[in-house]
Write an enzyme that holds these catalytic residues in place. Structure first.
Site, PDB file in Angstrom:
ATOM      1  N   ARG A 145      31.308  16.841  -8.639  1.00  0.00           N
ATOM      2  CA  ARG A 145      30.434  15.701  -8.966  1.00  0.00           C
ATOM      3  C   ARG A 145      29.761  15.268  -7.668  1.00  0.00           C
ATOM      4  O   ARG A 145      30.392  15.313  -6.595  1.00  0.00           O
ATOM      5  CB  ARG A 145      31.228  14.523  -9.549  1.00  0.00           C
ATOM      6  CG  ARG A 145      31.685  14.717 -10.991  1.00  0.00           C
ATOM      7  CD  ARG A 145      30.533  14.602 -11.993  1.00  0.00           C
ATOM      8  NE  ARG A 145      30.992  14.686 -13.367  1.00  0.00           N
ATOM      9  CZ  ARG A 145      31.034  15.805 -14.091  1.00  0.00           C
ATOM     10  NH1 ARG A 145      30.640  16.957 -13.560  1.00  0.00           N
ATOM     11  NH2 ARG A 145      31.439  15.781 -15.346  1.00  0.00           N
ATOM     12  N   GLU A 171      21.897  11.961  -9.460  1.00  0.00           N
ATOM     13  CA  GLU A 171      21.154  12.922 -10.259  1.00  0.00           C
ATOM     14  C   GLU A 171      20.612  12.250 -11.526  1.00  0.00           C
ATOM     15  O   GLU A 171      21.245  11.333 -12.052  1.00  0.00           O
ATOM     16  CB  GLU A 171      22.044  14.137 -10.607  1.00  0.00           C
ATOM     17  CG  GLU A 171      23.277  13.823 -11.416  1.00  0.00           C
ATOM     18  CD  GLU A 171      24.192  15.052 -11.563  1.00  0.00           C
ATOM     19  OE1 GLU A 171      24.539  15.694 -10.558  1.00  0.00           O
ATOM     20  OE2 GLU A 171      24.541  15.355 -12.720  1.00  0.00           O
ATOM     21  N   HIS A 213      22.659  20.673 -12.131  1.00  0.00           N
ATOM     22  CA  HIS A 213      23.919  20.464 -12.874  1.00  0.00           C
ATOM     23  C   HIS A 213      24.009  21.455 -14.039  1.00  0.00           C
ATOM     24  O   HIS A 213      24.150  21.064 -15.203  1.00  0.00           O
ATOM     25  CB  HIS A 213      24.018  19.013 -13.368  1.00  0.00           C
ATOM     26  CG  HIS A 213      25.417  18.594 -13.682  1.00  0.00           C
ATOM     27  ND1 HIS A 213      25.875  17.305 -13.526  1.00  0.00           N
ATOM     28  CD2 HIS A 213      26.475  19.298 -14.160  1.00  0.00           C
ATOM     29  CE1 HIS A 213      27.151  17.233 -13.893  1.00  0.00           C
ATOM     30  NE2 HIS A 213      27.523  18.440 -14.282  1.00  0.00           N
TER      31      HIS A 213
END
Ligand code: NAP
Length: 324
Positions: A232, A261, A279
């Site tokens: 993360r 993000e 991602h």
């Protein structure tokens, strides 16, 4: 017979919503917080399950769901969930870690190769027609023999370790506890960094891992070191990472996740030693389909409802999620 009432807090493909609607009385949690609160006051007491993706599950939400038995999460990461509060209430929580680990590990290996062999810039070099003028492209680094430190040797970290063994990398790991594995263990992430040429981050985002990789860890990794973050974004102090790249204190970074993000700092976009992906760790047709199936099948198995897929010959493979 009444169907179990399940709260829909997951943006799943239409076919998966169709399956959930066929098996359960589904209630859609409104996105707007005020509307969600009013909705839970009216319906919360009846809810026995949640199909979850990114919605925040905290103690206040759990208070509104006194009959809740199970949360079936589409994701592996549970940083949106107060896992301790869920466990304290005796609610079962299942995720898709076991399903997506292979593809996330594959993505991590792709990032590791891309950043050490400069594949992204090399592709641009060929497309720009520069090869004929500059015969020899700059040499890269070999991950065979490279010392790779895995931060969080769980489902994904172990899948990455299996792959790296095949590449001939030398492995070590950091985490809250030593595992029964044939690999050196470090109880200090900076020490692991000092011992490594590459850190691959595969731990969950928790208060303990927020900015775990900070300026001093990057200093310890050193000017020939690489960071691969598939965990993360906030596990890395992005400001410190940008500063370390700018000062040539590390050699490169490959990042699938970012602190804010989908916003990505311009300094990273402008830095050719950074490989940036949106991602996409679990993002294959095959894995995303199985993740959505697992949300449905886990709820069906929990409530003893015959589901759309036959699991009589296998096991869903879920493993209990530990309290954070
Ligand atoms: P997992 O099986 O639960 O493994 C997590 C590992 O991290 C465990 O070994 C755990 O150690 C360790 N850990 C826990 N706290 C730590 C800490 N403070 N410092 C270092 N290590 C710590 O989870 P997983 O399925 O491998 O997934 C890991 C994370 O990857 C998820 O939480 C998610 O955020 C991220 N993820 C990203 C993508 C993507 O698309 N980029 C996709 C899926 C998942 P113990 O076993 O000792 O507790």
């Amino acid at each position: 017979m009444n169907k179990p009432i399940v709260l829909n807090a997951a943006e799943l493909p239409d076919w998966a919503h169709g399956e959930l609607n066929a098996l359960f009385d589904m209630l859609d949690l409104p996105h707007d917080p005020a509307a969600a609160s009013a909705f839970l006051k009216e319906h919360g007491a009846k809810v026995r399950g949640i199909a979850l993706r990114k919605t925040k599950i905290d103690a206040a939400l759990l208070d509104a769901l006194p009959s809740l038995e199970i949360i079936s999460s589409y994701s592996a990461g549970l940083d949106n969930v107060d896992v301790d509060a869920v466990k304290a209430r005796g609610v079962r929580i299942e995720n898709t870690s076991h399903i997506l680990a292979d593809d996330v590990a594959n993505a991590a290996i792709g990032l590791a190769l891309a950043v050490t062999r400069d594949f992204v810039n090399a592709d641009a070099f060929v497309r720009a027609g520069k090869w004929p003028e500059q015969k020899q492209y700059a040499l890269g680094r070999s991950i065979s023999g490279m010392r790779v430190g895995i931060v969080g040797l769980g489902t994904i970290g172990s899948a990455i370790a299996r792959r790296l063994r095949a590449f001939g990398s030398t492995l070590a790991y950091f985490g809250p506890s030593r595992k029964a594995v044939d690999m050196p263990y470090f109880d200090d992430v900076a020490e692991l960094a000092r011992h490594s040429d590459m850190l691959i981050l595969t731990c969950p985002l928790t208060p303990a891992t927020h900015h775990l990789v900070n300026a001093s860890v990057l200093d310890a990794l050193g000017p020939d070191g690489f960071v691969v973050n598939i965990a993360r974004g906030p596990v890395v102090d992005e400001t410190a990472l940008i500063a370390a790249l700018a000062a040539n204190k590390i050699a490169g970074a490959a990042l699938d996740v970012f602190e804010n993000e989908p916003e990505v700092p311009q300094a990273l976009i402008d830095d050719r030693r950074a490989v940036l992906t949106p991602h996409l760790g679990s993002g294959t047709h095959e894995t995303r389909r199985r993740m959505a199936e697992n949300v449905v099948d886990t709820l069906a198995a929990h409530f003893g409802v015959p589901g759309p897929r036959d699991h009589s010959q296998d096991h869903l493979g879920n493993k209990a999620v530990k309290a954070a």
